[in-house]
Design an enzyme around this catalytic site. Structure first.
Site, mmCIF file in Angstrom:
data_model
loop_
_atom_site.group_PDB
_atom_site.id
_atom_site.type_symbol
_atom_site.label_atom_id
_atom_site.label_comp_id
_atom_site.label_asym_id
_atom_site.label_seq_id
_atom_site.Cartn_x
_atom_site.Cartn_y
_atom_site.Cartn_z
ATOM 1 N N ASP A 73 0.839 -1.205 0.000
ATOM 2 C CA ASP A 73 0.000 0.000 0.000
ATOM 3 C C ASP A 73 0.869 1.248 0.000
ATOM 4 O OD1 ASP A 73 -2.922 1.161 0.859
ATOM 5 O OD2 ASP A 73 -1.300 2.276 1.841
ATOM 6 N N TYR A 78 2.594 10.008 -0.115
ATOM 7 C CA TYR A 78 3.749 9.456 0.582
ATOM 8 C C TYR A 78 5.070 9.830 -0.085
ATOM 9 C CZ TYR A 78 0.217 6.392 2.748
ATOM 10 O OH TYR A 78 -0.882 5.893 3.396
ATOM 11 N N LYS A 103 -3.144 5.816 -3.676
ATOM 12 C CA LYS A 103 -4.218 6.751 -3.312
ATOM 13 C C LYS A 103 -3.941 8.126 -3.926
ATOM 14 C CE LYS A 103 -3.348 5.603 1.063
ATOM 15 N NZ LYS A 103 -2.706 4.269 0.982
ATOM 16 N N HIS A 134 -8.092 9.715 -1.294
ATOM 17 C CA HIS A 134 -7.403 9.690 -0.003
ATOM 18 C C HIS A 134 -8.196 10.323 1.143
ATOM 19 C CE1 HIS A 134 -3.002 9.329 1.564
ATOM 20 N NE2 HIS A 134 -3.858 8.935 2.453
#
Length: 309
Positions: A73, A78, A103, A134
């Site tokens: 994931d 990120y 996401k 998200h």
């Protein structure tokens, strides 16, 4: 008097030491669940939040795949999709055996279609197994219909949302063509999301839990005598018991770690089953309040435009 539990723990410890001395791996068994569109998803995966260091990200994914993880994931937010993609490309594990999730951050919802294509390029893959919105901020309606288009075109195998409370999830599910396959929300012993879980089951949406250990905000509970008693009975750690509890509650979990030893511990939760009584003891830990961020709080929506994106 030697009890059965004492004997069991001794044999388990002896077997573990034997295998470690000979660098042997235990037989592992991954459990899977079918999403509402028939796609199979592992019930445990690796979360990669805060894995922005290239070396750490590459090593983490490589180690996870070697341990046996098949769900990885990530998210545009990120900042590690490039490294995740590189690790997957270099891995001997076939792409079709890996369940890859990303996401889209809400500052890209107006151009969600293009944002997903960007993620595909960055990850160096032809498709995603799951793509999520998200947060429930911004133009979620436009973004979700972009996901539906990508789903119809075969660029993503499943679509869903993240951090959606029951009311927002119902709205998305009832007024679009494709019911979300997954809703990824903070879920742990102190925030079990039981009411939202009931609505997810009613809608046919899979409950996926991030921060299953509380993201460093609930460490004190793992010293609780009741939790320790259960862990001792099965020869497990209290965190392993917490993961097993969530999995038995039909929650997919994505604990994050960059340490292989911890990954192995998190993965070793498929050889025991909590009793009904033990489950109820753990249900009592629920405080029903998110430890990280509650999207239903007005302050979260008010300040969301200032979040990094």
């Amino acid at each position: 008097m030697i009890t059965f539990e004492t004997c069991h723990r001794f044999l388990q410890k002896t077997l573990s030491e034997y295998m470690n001395e000979r660098n042997l791996k235990p037989e592992t068994h991954m459990e899977y669940v079918k999403l509402n569109n028939g796609v199979e998803m592992p019930v445990l995966g690796l979360g990669t939040y805060e894995g922005t260091d290239k070396g750490v990200a590459l090593r983490s994914v490589r180690d996870a795949l070697d341990v046996g993880y098949r769900l990885i994931d990530t998210a545009q937010y990120y900042g590690n999709e490039q490294y995740i993609g590189q690790a997957l490309k270099e891995s001997a594990v076939p792409r079709e055996d890996i369940f890859l999730t990303s996401k889209i951050w809400f500052n890209r919802f107006e151009e969600c279609y293009e944002a997903v294509l960007e993620s595909l390029r960055t990850l160096q893959v032809d498709y995603l197994d799951l793509i999520l919105l998200h947060w429930p901020f911004g133009n979620t309606y436009k973004a979700y219909r972009d996901l539906e288009r990508l789903y119809e075109e075969g660029k993503v195998r499943s679509i869903g949302v993240s951090n959606f409370h029951a009311d927002r999830l119902i709205d998305i599910a009832r007024y679009n063509k494709v019911v979300p396959a997954v809703n990824q929300i903070e879920t742990n012993l102190l925030c079990q999301q039981r009411e939202c879980h009931e609505w997810m089951e009613r809608l046919g949406v899979r409950h996926e839990g991030y921060a299953p250990f509380g993201q460093g905000l609930a460490d004190d509970i793992y010293a609780d005598p009741s939790l320790q008693d259960i862990a001792e009975k099965y020869g497990k750690t209290t965190r392993q018991v917490a993961l097993r509890f969530l999995i038995q509650q039909s929650v997919t979990v994505i604990p994050k770690s960059s340490r292989r030893e911890r990954m192995e511990q998190n993965f070793d939760v498929f050889d025991f089953q909590l009793s009904d009584d033990e489950v109820q003891r753990l249900v009592a830990f629920d405080r029903r309040v998110p430890l990280t961020c509650d999207p239903a709080e007005p302050g979260a929506a008010w300040s969301s435009d200032q979040w990094k994106g």
